[in-house]
Write an enzyme that holds these catalytic residues in place. Structure first.
Site, PDB file in Angstrom:
ATOM      1  N   ASP A  24      -6.786   1.415  -4.559  1.00 22.80           N
ATOM      2  CA  ASP A  24      -5.757   0.415  -4.307  1.00 22.80           C
ATOM      3  C   ASP A  24      -4.976   0.774  -3.051  1.00 22.80           C
ATOM      4  O   ASP A  24      -4.994   1.913  -2.580  1.00 22.80           O
ATOM      5  CB  ASP A  24      -4.796   0.334  -5.498  1.00 22.80           C
ATOM      6  CG  ASP A  24      -5.462  -0.228  -6.736  1.00 22.80           C
ATOM      7  OD1 ASP A  24      -6.566  -0.787  -6.601  1.00 22.80           O
ATOM      8  OD2 ASP A  24      -4.890  -0.096  -7.832  1.00 22.80           O
ATOM      9  N   LYS A  25      -4.266  -0.207  -2.536  1.00 23.11           N
ATOM     10  CA  LYS A  25      -3.482   0.013  -1.325  1.00 23.11           C
ATOM     11  C   LYS A  25      -2.436   1.092  -1.564  1.00 23.11           C
ATOM     12  O   LYS A  25      -1.700   1.061  -2.552  1.00 23.11           O
ATOM     13  CB  LYS A  25      -2.798  -1.295  -0.916  1.00 23.11           C
ATOM     14  CG  LYS A  25      -1.979  -1.183   0.355  1.00 23.11           C
ATOM     15  CD  LYS A  25      -1.342  -2.511   0.711  1.00 23.11           C
ATOM     16  CE  LYS A  25      -0.501  -2.394   1.974  1.00 23.11           C
ATOM     17  NZ  LYS A  25       0.138  -3.687   2.335  1.00 23.11           N
TER      18      LYS A  25
END
Length: 667
Positions: free
Chosen positions: A162-163
């Site tokens: 994920d970011k």
């Protein structure tokens, strides 16, 4: 003349004689067959068109072959969506080196490329493929002819995160020129310290880091004070107690909270009461109300949409509206100001000065602390000015000093309103001090072994294969891809102390993970433990029921390493290749994690209070979505929300008005 059958011979009756119907000819059979095919094709096209427009339950009318023919191409669909929103590798493309000229490409010596596995570490908050590729080109591991496109080198990632999620160990596979013995050092010299290459291993030609990955290890760091129960004055704490009494589970609830019983009461007496007692009497009750008193009315009835309130409360720059300052003709003052605008008024800050709290114009933290309070202060009125002339002189001087150069002097503000502003500012300062005291007290919490055991008991509910459709987004219960296998999920019983805050390490080993799955799993465990819920409640979330599980902040999550055992045991041994093993770089990886990942996590939490804000919003979110952690279970989430209650109340009032009108008409 027709031949007549002899008396000794008999002609068998034909099918026409038996049925009384005409037998279709060959041309008629063909026409019927064509008609059937045309009808089927028309039905197929109608169903396909309906599917394109998002109609539901249409595919059940299709046959098996037709159903398979209209199965969407998911890969193409994802590519189309990414093309609409912009490529997800935009950062990587920006970091690619400038294409070389044809003369430079022709002058370069051609050297053989080899399929390799590159073991890397990443503490950067953005996509790193572009930076890595540029470093490969700078180090001579990729030729100038292939420097303009990573696809020419067959670059494949092992795991995407994920970011903002860090990776202590990850693997990418591609074709590199690895003749230089110091190629790893050359690549690292071209990278920033947040990205490291641990090693490069030759692989078989068909190796793909994504396909060869058997499982993954992730780590989540979380402060131990997260497992404290909600403050007794919070909405969630009151609901937990009410549902425990309703379900005759009060003894069980208190047993599950035994190791933290009385902790908040000690904090109130030791840290909070002295501050409250030191406040002026005219604001003491109002400050207490803002901190402790709950409101029976709905949040959104006073502030609008509840979701927007929760989302905006975490924004440090969200201004806090203050009462109208002035309403006079020709006044050069706006009718509605924010705190940062009116703070220039020269009013003594006795409460702030006494406790060392800075003015709220100096940082966004003060605004965050006030925005984080559970309720809003009511308008203050009825104050009396002891010396109106002196107050008016201070107001006039302050307003004049705050006006731009060359502006005309504004008329004086009503002293009564200025006193209201002064009083509100003192209340806001007191709230900030008390909020800061609560945060400092929470950081002094030290989790007990019994509490750690409760955390582990909840983590054990995730082991083996389950349907984790509630732990991601847009996954229905019947989606087979929601079934995931968790092989291990453990909490380190030895906490780590960093700058006065105690941290716990949770490590999970799974075959693969869906979007937000780990963060939702940790969030569920945190709610289970801190709300005194039974661990088996997690098992109920695997059923065909919708549960809104909050995902904890991504700050503490990092990819520990991927596991590639199948390749190491079979193909690597068979073809004489080195195993892809991170244990050879354990010392360097540990130093990298401590310097680039752990320290950043600790520093950002100390600065932003991310976990405190997150769980404070959960504790005071006045909707039934998170009440599955109470003794009533998932059934508690079916209670009407504030919007539903307001709608029902509106319907009731309308019906009452109709009845009243009909009575009047009949009278």
């Amino acid at each position: 003349m027709e031949d007549k059958p002899t008396s000794g011979s008999a002609v068998p009756p034909t099918s026409e004689a038996k049925t009384g119907m005409d037998v279709p000819t060959t041309s008629e059979n063909k026409q019927a067959s064509l008609g059937d095919r045309k009808r089927k094709r028309d039905r197929f096209e109608r169903n396909t068109d309906s599917l394109k427009h998002g109609s539901r339950n249409k595919r059940r009318d299709l046959g098996r072959k037709e159903w398979s023919r209209v199965e969407p191409d998911r890969r193409q669909r994802n590519d189309d969506e990414q093309a609409k929103q912009g490529s997800h590798d935009s950062d990587a493309k920006k970091a690619l080196p400038t294409p070389f000229s044809p003369d430079e490409i022709a002058a370069e010596d051609r050297r053989p490329k080899r399929k390799v596995a590159v073991m890397i570490g990443n503490a950067s908050a953005r996509t790193i493929e572009g930076d890595l590729f540029a470093a490969f080109v700078a180090a001579g591991a990729i030729s100038k002819a292939n420097a303009d496109d990573p696809k020419k080198s067959a670059l494949v990632r092992c795991a995407r995160t994920d970011k903002g999620v860090h990776a202590a160990g990850n693997v990418i596979s591609l074709k590199l020129i690895v003749e230089d013995h110091d190629i790893v050092q050359k690549i690292n010299d071209a990278l920033n310290p947040q990205i490291r290459v641990w090693g490069i291993e030759r692989t078989v030609g068909s190796f793909s880091s994504y396909q060869a990955c058997d499982s993954r290890w992730y780590e989540y760091l979380i402060p131990s004070h997260v497992f404290l129960p909600p403050h007794p004055s919070s909405w969630l704490a009151r609901k937990c107690e009410e549902r425990a009494d309703e379900m005759n589970d009060r003894d069980g609830y208190e047993t599950r909270q035994a190791e933290v019983k009385g902790w908040w009461q000690e904090v109130e007496q030791r840290d909070i009461k002295p501050i409250v007692d030191s406040l002026d009497e005219d604001i003491r009750d109002l400050v207490t109300k803002a901190l402790y008193e709950t409101i029976d009315t709905d949040l959104d009835a006073e502030f609008g949409d509840v979701d927007s309130v929760v989302n905006k409360a975490v924004d440090d720059e969200q201004p806090i509206r203050i009462a109208q300052l002035a309403e006079q003709e020709g006044a050069a003052i706006e009718s509605e100001k924010t705190e940062s605008a009116v703070i220039v008024l020269d009013i003594p800050q006795t409460v702030e000065a006494e406790h060392g709290v800075q003015d709220s114009t100096q940082s966004g933290e003060d605004r965050e602390l006030l925005a984080d309070s559970a309720v809003s202060l009511p308008p203050i009125s009825g104050a009396v000015v002891d010396d109106s002339s002196n107050a008016e002189q201070i107001i006039n001087t302050s307003v004049t000093a705050s006006l731009p150069t060359g502006a005309t002097q504004a008329p004086p503000i009503d002293p009564q309103k200025q006193v209201d502003i002064d009083r509100r500012k003192r209340i806001d300062a007191a709230i900030r001090i008390l909020k800061s005291a609560y945060q400092s007290a929470k950081r002094t919490y030290r989790i007990s072994p019994a509490r750690v055991s409760r955390v582990q008991a909840a983590l054990d509910q995730y082991l083996k294969t389950h349907n984790f459709h509630n732990y991601t987004i847009q996954k229905p219960f019947r989606d087979p891809s929601a079934r995931r296998t968790i092989r291990s999920f453990v909490v380190n019983p030895e906490p780590v102390m960093v700058n006065g805050t105690e941290w716990l390490s949770l490590k999970v080993h799974g075959q693969s993970f869906m979007m937000h799955q780990i963060r939702k799993m940790v969030g569920m465990v945190a709610l289970i433990v801190r709300c005194g819920c039974v661990p088996r409640r997690i098992l109920e979330t695997y059923a065909d029921v919708k549960v809104s599980i909050p995902k904890v902040p991504g700050l503490g999550l990092l990819l520990e390493r991927p596991v590639i055992d199948s390749y190491n045991e079979k193909q690597a041994s068979k073809h004489g290749r080195e195993k892809i093993d991170f244990s050879k770089y354990e010392k360097e990886m540990l130093e990298f994690k401590q310097r680039e990942i752990y320290e950043r996590i600790f520093r950002e939490e100390e600065r932003d209070n991310t976990f405190h804000q997150f769980f404070n919003h959960i504790d005071n979110y006045k909707e039934p979505y998170f009440l599955f952690v109470t003794s009533k279970g998932i059934a508690a989430t079916q209670e009407p929300s504030s919007k539903q209650r307001r709608a029902a109340r509106q319907v009731f009032e309308e019906e009452s008005d109709d009845e009243e009108g009909s009575v009047n008409e009949g009278g």
